[in-house]
Design a protein around this motif. Structure first.
Motif, PDB file in Angstrom:
ATOM      1  N   VAL B  69     -84.628 -58.521  15.778  1.00 53.58           N
ATOM      2  CA  VAL B  69     -83.667 -59.031  16.858  1.00 53.58           C
ATOM      3  C   VAL B  69     -82.631 -58.011  16.361  1.00 53.58           C
ATOM      4  O   VAL B  69     -82.689 -56.515  15.851  1.00 53.58           O
ATOM      5  CB  VAL B  69     -82.785 -59.651  15.950  1.00 53.58           C
ATOM      6  CG1 VAL B  69     -84.223 -61.202  16.222  1.00 53.58           C
ATOM      7  CG2 VAL B  69     -82.242 -59.789  14.397  1.00 53.58           C
ATOM      8  N   GLY B  70     -81.681 -57.902  17.537  1.00 52.65           N
ATOM      9  CA  GLY B  70     -80.600 -56.491  18.032  1.00 52.65           C
ATOM     10  C   GLY B  70     -79.568 -56.822  17.241  1.00 52.65           C
ATOM     11  O   GLY B  70     -79.545 -57.885  16.520  1.00 52.65           O
ATOM     12  N   GLU B  71     -78.504 -56.233  16.993  1.00 50.50           N
ATOM     13  CA  GLU B  71     -78.015 -55.992  15.465  1.00 50.50           C
ATOM     14  C   GLU B  71     -76.465 -57.003  15.988  1.00 50.50           C
ATOM     15  O   GLU B  71     -75.966 -57.620  14.823  1.00 50.50           O
ATOM     16  CB  GLU B  71     -76.558 -54.801  15.361  1.00 50.50           C
ATOM     17  CG  GLU B  71     -76.251 -53.949  16.892  1.00 50.50           C
ATOM     18  CD  GLU B  71     -75.496 -52.974  16.016  1.00 50.50           C
ATOM     19  OE1 GLU B  71     -74.993 -52.391  17.364  1.00 50.50           O
ATOM     20  OE2 GLU B  71     -76.529 -51.660  15.683  1.00 50.50           O
ATOM     21  N   GLY B  72     -76.981 -57.679  17.678  1.00 49.23           N
ATOM     22  CA  GLY B  72     -75.497 -59.043  17.234  1.00 49.23           C
ATOM     23  C   GLY B  72     -76.230 -59.842  17.745  1.00 49.23           C
ATOM     24  O   GLY B  72     -75.537 -60.826  17.895  1.00 49.23           O
ATOM     25  N   ILE B  73     -76.938 -60.264  17.393  1.00 50.51           N
ATOM     26  CA  ILE B  73     -77.655 -61.763  17.123  1.00 50.51           C
ATOM     27  C   ILE B  73     -77.496 -62.660  16.007  1.00 50.51           C
ATOM     28  O   ILE B  73     -77.441 -61.770  15.116  1.00 50.51           O
ATOM     29  CB  ILE B  73     -79.064 -61.909  17.461  1.00 50.51           C
ATOM     30  CG1 ILE B  73     -80.248 -60.669  18.264  1.00 50.51           C
ATOM     31  CG2 ILE B  73     -80.288 -63.189  17.295  1.00 50.51           C
ATOM     32  CD1 ILE B  73     -79.511 -61.450  19.816  1.00 50.51           C
ATOM     33  N   THR B  74     -76.523 -63.207  16.268  1.00 49.99           N
ATOM     34  CA  THR B  74     -76.236 -64.275  14.704  1.00 49.99           C
ATOM     35  C   THR B  74     -77.229 -65.598  14.970  1.00 49.99           C
ATOM     36  O   THR B  74     -77.205 -66.218  13.649  1.00 49.99           O
ATOM     37  CB  THR B  74     -74.966 -64.874  15.044  1.00 49.99           C
ATOM     38  OG1 THR B  74     -74.765 -65.333  16.628  1.00 49.99           O
ATOM     39  CG2 THR B  74     -73.735 -63.481  15.465  1.00 49.99           C
ATOM     40  N   ASP B  75     -77.914 -65.991  16.140  1.00 55.36           N
ATOM     41  CA  ASP B  75     -78.563 -67.703  15.598  1.00 55.36           C
ATOM     42  C   ASP B  75     -79.715 -67.655  15.789  1.00 55.36           C
ATOM     43  O   ASP B  75     -80.421 -68.762  16.009  1.00 55.36           O
ATOM     44  CB  ASP B  75     -77.770 -68.092  17.683  1.00 55.36           C
ATOM     45  CG  ASP B  75     -76.378 -67.974  17.025  1.00 55.36           C
ATOM     46  OD1 ASP B  75     -75.520 -67.731  16.211  1.00 55.36           O
ATOM     47  OD2 ASP B  75     -75.420 -69.356  18.041  1.00 55.36           O
TER      48      ASP B  75
END
Lengths: 347, 347
Positions: B69-75
């Protein structure tokens, strides 16, 4: 009787012609007391537009008094004060029942539009459902109110139809393209439906002023790509709905250009250039709806009441008054933009 | 990794190519476990369709497991089982918020479609909002259920979008044009929305049978004017809604031809012929809406739940199964109508 005749492009005359007669059980004969000139009448006046020389006028808006009724008429009687819409919905087909009587499925002709209303008398077919009775007598109303009632025969209902087709709702950012009588009416309709922003594309000061008084919040004078950019700048992004009230390709493209993904385009300008770029619509999920206005439906459901209560004053689009004998001047002044819409008193 | 390559019209091959990498904070890398062939992939396979020779496949439907996952992925997290839609809505713009994420206003490219999903790995952008998490692990589901889940990446959501755009409602008489996977899905969607009659235009017995099992009430084999007349005869008049699932002019004209005044046309076939006759629409108040499906919206709101509960079984459109190495056969059989839609298991 006297009637306006389209002599050729640029020339209307008044002549004596045979008074129309009841032809079908659902017909009525109406003595016209007020009529007017429509932007769509000007297509032929300005450019010929394939209209036959020396033929009956295209006028299709009138107020009048019922002179005679066909044997099938149950809901109207001689002496009733009526608005004669340009449309003739049957009131019974699935289209009319769903509120689209402007293109009634049961109508025999290619369109269900009337014509020849710039005259002393008209025959009105599908009268029982389509005609709209106004309470009381003409003499009960001020001339200002008569003007507003006359707009219900077409332009106010047509502007409303644009907003109805675009399903304008509370809070919507709306762009109106066209500053003529229909565009002005679309501004009124967008406000009735709760739009939070109403941007009118207009270059004419008198029309800008009228729209701002009716509820427009912003004016954009630029056109084409520049106009689209200006609208997006003013709104801080694209619009939710666009109301196309012209009928030209450029106006349509402008409407598409200001909309967001899933934006709603209501169009009521009679299409004079026929092609839509489907890919442009597809790639933004633009929703397109429009056509001949549901005059009877909108007027009976919403607009007559709003006019009679003074909540809306669409009659202000009539900025000059003429007699039927002055019909050529009424066309000419409107074509030259000396009046937004020409109001004609018929004796 | 292995990926399907469009060699030229009529020829797909499998080659080793570089594994994609995370490029933006909102990207994820997905290990593909199921993919398939779309009717729109066949445009280039059958006719070239301006697609560059020896280029990455147009596949855009997959089930997979998140690999990174990229670093902006939260969900989402590594190991999640996901449906990878062909669309990439941001979830934040006015269009996405109004349910039109298939043409997200914030997307930088001309369309927000993905491609290259017929491969072992894909990079998926705008992942945080657009990707759809499926509860549990792939091994929790039967192959039949996996097929239905895969349809949610495109065809079932696209068929549903046609009905959504046409605002199909309880009691509507609906005509579906196109008997491929999207048309079959549109039949399912029309039934979900309560249509009283669903007429499918189809000439293929296997597709007719599938649609009748999914809720179609009538089949019309005729096309063009004959087809329109037959639909009107069967329905005892015109239809309330038409769902165009082909993308060709003839299909569009058929859709317009069956509708009543104020009828609603939902279209999801990628338009390959661009022009709409505006006068025809205007003169019947036909309402036209369509575009890239709101995959994430429809799946999260309605479709995933309906599939998991077994209320709908759209996976039945996959009538043949292939490995990734058999990709050319998967295209060929679908082009030759030997399968309605080709299902591909990726190791």
């Amino acid at each position: 009787m006297k009637a306006a005749i389209f002599e050729h492009a640029g020339k209307m005359v008044v002549e004596d012609v045979a008074k129309p007669q009841i032809q079908a059980p659902d017909d009525v004969l109406i003595k016209v007391i007020r009529t007017c000139v429509c932007g769509s009448d000007l297509w032929s006046y300005k450019e010929g537009d394939h209209k036959q020389a020396h033929s009956m006028n295209d006028g299709h808006e009138a107020l009048g008094i019922i002179e005679e009724v066909g044997e099938g008429i149950t809901d109207l009687k001689v002496g009733d004060f009526v608005i004669a819409p340009f449309t003739h919905g049957c009131g019974q087909c699935a289209g009319c029942k769903d509120g689209f009587d402007g293109t009634c499925d049961n109508h025999p002709a290619p369109t269900n539009w009337g014509g020849g209303y710039q005259a002393q008398y008209i025959r009105f077919h599908y009268a029982n459902w389509a005609l709209i009775k106004v309470p009381g007598k003409p003499e009960d109303y001020s001339e200002e109110m008569m003007k507003s009632l006359l707009t219900l025969a077409d332009v106010m209902a047509t502007g409303y139809h644009a907003a109805f087709c675009a399903r304008v709702k509370k809070g919507d950012k709306v762009v109106v393209i066209g500053d003529g009588a229909v565009g002005q009416s679309a501004v009124i309709a967008a406000k009735m439906m709760g739009a939070s922003r109403i941007v009118l594309m207009s270059r004419h000061e008198d029309r800008q002023k009228l729209a701002l008084e009716s509820g427009a919040t912003d004016i954009v004078e630029e056109r084409g790509e520049e106009g689209i950019a200006k609208v997006r700048e003013i709104l801080g992004g694209p619009a939710d709905a666009a109301l196309e009230c012209v009928g030209k390709q450029a106006a349509f493209e402008q409407a598409v250009g200001v909309l967001r993904s899933g934006g709603r385009l209501g169009y009521v300008g009679v299409p004079h250039e026929d092609n839509l770029n489907l890919w442009e619509l597809f790639s933004h999920n633009i929703q397109v709806a429009g056509g001949s206005a549901s005059v009877t439906t909108h007027v009976k459901n919403v607009l007559l009441d709003a006019v009679l209560k003074g909540e809306i004053n669409p009659g202000r689009v009539f900025t000059q008054t003429y007699s039927l004998d002055e019909i050529d001047q009424a066309y000419k002044d409107m074509a030259d933009r000396k009046t937004i819409k020409s109001y004609v008193i018929v004796d």
